[in-house]
Structures are given as structure tokens and as C-alpha cells.
Design an enzyme around this catalytic site. Structure first.
Site, short mmCIF file in Angstrom:
data_model
loop_
_atom_site.label_atom_id
_atom_site.label_comp_id
_atom_site.label_asym_id
_atom_site.label_seq_id
_atom_site.Cartn_x
_atom_site.Cartn_y
_atom_site.Cartn_z
N GLU A 105 -11.83 -20.41 18.03
CA GLU A 105 -11.40 -19.92 19.36
C GLU A 105 -10.61 -20.97 20.12
O GLU A 105 -10.55 -22.13 19.73
CB GLU A 105 -12.63 -19.54 20.19
CG GLU A 105 -12.85 -18.04 20.32
CD GLU A 105 -11.84 -17.34 21.22
OE1 GLU A 105 -11.04 -18.03 21.88
OE2 GLU A 105 -11.84 -16.10 21.25
N ARG B 189 -23.49 -17.99 28.66
CA ARG B 189 -22.73 -19.15 28.16
C ARG B 189 -21.27 -18.96 28.52
O ARG B 189 -20.81 -17.85 28.78
CB ARG B 189 -22.87 -19.26 26.64
CG ARG B 189 -22.20 -18.12 25.87
CD ARG B 189 -21.93 -18.54 24.43
NE ARG B 189 -21.45 -17.48 23.55
CZ ARG B 189 -20.17 -17.20 23.36
NH1 ARG B 189 -19.22 -17.83 24.02
NH2 ARG B 189 -19.81 -16.25 22.50
N ASN C 94 -17.38 -18.62 27.78
CA ASN C 94 -16.51 -18.17 26.70
C ASN C 94 -15.13 -18.77 26.98
O ASN C 94 -15.05 -19.92 27.42
CB ASN C 94 -16.53 -16.64 26.60
CG ASN C 94 -16.11 -16.17 25.22
OD1 ASN C 94 -16.46 -16.80 24.23
ND2 ASN C 94 -15.38 -15.08 25.14
N GLU D 149 -24.57 -13.20 22.64
CA GLU D 149 -24.45 -11.99 21.83
C GLU D 149 -25.60 -11.89 20.82
O GLU D 149 -25.98 -12.88 20.22
CB GLU D 149 -23.14 -12.02 21.03
CG GLU D 149 -21.91 -11.77 21.87
CD GLU D 149 -20.63 -12.04 21.09
OE1 GLU D 149 -19.77 -11.16 21.06
OE2 GLU D 149 -20.50 -13.14 20.53
N ASN E 223 -12.89 -13.08 28.41
CA ASN E 223 -12.07 -13.55 27.30
C ASN E 223 -10.70 -14.02 27.75
O ASN E 223 -10.61 -14.74 28.74
CB ASN E 223 -12.03 -12.49 26.20
CG ASN E 223 -12.65 -13.00 24.92
OD1 ASN E 223 -12.38 -14.13 24.52
ND2 ASN E 223 -13.46 -12.20 24.27
N ASP F 201 -9.14 -9.95 22.62
CA ASP F 201 -9.88 -11.21 22.70
C ASP F 201 -9.04 -12.24 23.45
O ASP F 201 -8.67 -12.02 24.61
CB ASP F 201 -10.27 -11.63 21.27
CG ASP F 201 -11.42 -12.61 21.24
OD1 ASP F 201 -11.51 -13.45 22.15
OD2 ASP F 201 -12.22 -12.58 20.29
#
Ligand SMILES: O=C(O)[C@H](O)[C@@H](O)[C@H](O)[C@H](O)CO
Ligand SMILES: [Zn+2]
Length: 337
Positions: free
Chosen positions: A17, A100, A102, A120, A153, A203
Site C-alpha cells: 500500500e 487503525r 489506513n 478487518e 482509503n 482503494d
């Protein structure tokens, strides 16, 4: 012109990511969120250097002062790469222990924007409405812009800095806000693109030199290029893996689109079918010439305004990017503190 897709970092990132091109090191910085790793990969040497984190790491970006700003668990942290030590800058979501960080990104003025989500159970299965979008200012004060986010995201800003684009993945859409670069405040939320059949879950994303968004399609095996003004998809580039997580422009002249992917949640059979799942890819080519002037003009306007940004080009373009801060000699896409 067709796009060439190359697997450049063959890895098994659980959730690759947050790619960021790091000008100073001519390297790609990216994280493996649940793998709890921050990677710095140099394309010229093909060397990868890694820092291990204690908790899930949502993003890492360079700081102007050197070092890195990271979102680890529920804290903004300062990472010193040499000593690999991380100190806390600010805590968020203190009332939500299951949250948390992202995705996060630097705004064109050097603030950091980042969102949160609940942990998740498996990909995209989580307690809803737990996340928020935050920003961290130079003085380390934290602003909460809104809550009720399912899965915070992708984010980026328009070339004129007047629009902030944002993805809450489970809305299956890309949204826009008016952006006030001076105050860092957002307003007038609206939808600019709705994902279509087969495109999966939106995303990470990044903007190109033509103000178009490149959106990573998780479970869609592609990146799509969207015109946010018209609300239409202009292009689709397919990749050899399904779980596409994010993208950024990088390389010598910001002519390459780097794309991260994930393999978390895949069965062994799926892994066997997609041996490159979790790797980083590079997309090259895909644009005709003739737009150099248009880009140059925008770059000049931006410099005249004293603006800084981290916007880059479409794959294959070889024009100078705004990521070179010609004003100060500082390289951008780093937080201004
Ligand atoms: O990469 C991210 O942004 C999330 O942390 C991942 O968990 C997945 O992308 C998500 O599950 C897809 O919606
Ligand atoms: Zn993401």
C-alpha cells in the site's frame, strides 16, 4: 499507445500500500500494512531496505526534516530510518481501540491527511462507520474532518488545490470536496465517480498532470483513469493480479505509474493462480505526446503562486513534474515539518 505492465518488486506483501516516490533517494517508499513493514526500493539498484513496525502501518511519507511520518496503529509517528526508531507525534481515535490508520497523503501545502477504519476480520469485512478522516498540521495539532467512515482509503488534490478527492471504499465511489489550501478545511462533499460492474472496490488513488484520477481497483485487477469533472472513466489498465491497492507516479521524470497489490485473504489455489499477488508493478507508456506545453503552463502557474504539490504525470509522459519544487529546491510529497 498501449501500456506496458512490469512486475518490479516481486514480493508477497500481505497488503502492499501507500506508494510514494521519494525524490531524494530516487526510491519507491511503500508499506505492507498487515505485514507491518515499510519498504524503500531503489529501481536503479533493485535494492530493498525495510523497517519493521510493531503494529499495522497504514502509510509512510518523507518529512522535509529528513526521517518519515508514519501512521502506525492509532498513532502518527516519526520514524528515523537509520536507527529504525519510532516516536509518537500524536494519538487519534483514543476511544476506538479496534481502529487503525489506513491510507494517508501529504496535501499540496505540506499537511498530512489520513483516515482510519476498524480492524478487518477479512478484506473489506469490518465494523462499519468507525473510521474518521484526520489531518496533522505543522504544529502537530490534529483536525478531525468527519467521522462515520467505513474504510478510509485513497486521497489526492486537484492541480489548482481547490478540490480534495477522497475514497471511502465501501461507498464504491470517488468523492470530492472543496478544498481551502490556506486553512486545510474541506466542504461541499459530493460524488464524482461510481464504480461500475467488474471494477471492484475503489482503494488508493493518485492524480495525474491532466487532473485525472488513477484509481486502484481492489478485487478488480486493474487501475482505472477517471475524469472527475465529467464523472466518467477514460481508461482501464488490467494487471495480472486481482487485489490492486494503490498507485503513484514516480521514476526519473514521473513517467511511470507504480502500482501496489495485496495477497491477504487469498486461498492457496488463488495464490497459485496469481503468483505475483502482493508484488509492485510498473506501468509505462500509454500517452501520446503534445501535452508538454499544457503541463508546463500549469507548472509555472503553480510555481508563481508559491504552491507546492506532489502531482505527477500519466504513464509514459516525460515532462517535468510538479514534484520538483523549483522554488525552494525542496522535493515535495513530504510533510512540511
Ligand atoms: O489497503 C487498504 O486500504 C486496506 O487496508 C485493505 O484491507 C484493503 O484494501 C481493503 O480490504 C479493500 O477494500
Ligand atoms: Zn488502501
Amino acid at each position: 499507445m498501449s501500456v506496458k505492465v512490469e512486475c518490479v518488486v516481486k514480493d508477497r506483501c500481505e497488503i502492499g500500500e501507500g506508494p510514494v516516490w521519494e525524490e531524494k533517494k530516487q526510491s519507491l517508499l511503500f508499506v505492507d500494512i498487515s505485514g507491518k513493514k515499510i519498504h524503500s526500493w531503489n529501481p536503479a539498484t533493485n535494492q530493498k531496505d525495510t523497517v519493521i513496525t510493531e503494529k499495522f502501518v497504514g502509510f509512510a511519507v518523507p518529512r522535509q526534516s529528513g526521517c518519515y511520518l508514519i501512521g502506525e496503529g492509532r498513532r502518527f509517528g516519526a520514524l528515523d530510518w537509520e536507527s529504525k526508531s519510532i516516536s509518537t507525534i500524536a494519538l487519534i481515535d483514543e476511544d476506538k481501540p479496534n481502529n487503525r490508520f489506513n491510507d494517508g497523503k501529504v496535501d499540496p501545502a505540506g499537511r498530512l491527511f489520513a483516515g482510519t477504519m476498524a480492524m478487518e476480520e477479512r478484506p473489506a469485512v469490518l465494523e462499519l462507520k468507525q473510521g474518521s478522516l484526520f489531518s496533522l498540521n505543522k504544529d502537530h495539532s490534529v483536525v478531525k474532518h468527519f467521522d462515520q467512515v467505513d474504510l478510509s482509503n485513497g486521497l489526492d488534490w486537484s492541480l489548482d488545490h481547490k478540490t480534495f478527492y477522497y475514497i471511502d471504499s465501501l461507498t464504491y465511489s470517488v468523492e470530492a470536496f472543496n478544498y481551502d489550501i490556506n486553512s486545510g478545511s474541506i466542504s461541499n462533499r459530493r460524488m464524482v465517480y461510481k464504480m461500475e460492474e467488474g471494477e471492484g472496490i475503489p482503494d488508493g488513488m493518485c492524480i495525474d498532470a491532466d487532473d485525472r484520477l488513477w484509481v486502484a481497483c481492489y478485487n478488480g485487477g486493474r487501475v482505472i483513469c477517471v475524469d472527475p469533472q465529467k464523472g466518467v472513466r477514460l481508461r482501464t489498465v488490467k494487471l495480472p493480479v486481482d487485489k490492486i491497492t494503490s498507485c503513484c507516479f514516480g521514476g526519473k521524470e514521473y513517467s511511470d505509474l507504480y502500482v501496489t497489490s495485496a495477497c491477504m485473504g487469498m486461498s492457496e489455489a488463488e495464490m497459485a493462480k496469481q503468483p505475483q499477488a502482493g508484488s509492485v508493478f510498473k506501468l509505462v507508456g500509454g500517452h501520446g505526446g503534445g501535452r508538454r506545453d499544457g503541463w508546463k503552463r500549469r507548472l509555472d502557474v503553480s510555481i508563481a503562486r508559491g504552491a507546492v504539490g506532489h502531482v505527477a504525470l500519466g504513464p509514459g509522459d516525460t515532462r517535468q513534474s510538479r514534484q520538483h519544487d523549483l522554488l525552494s529546491g525542496h522535493m515535495l510529497s513530504c510533510v512540511e515539518f
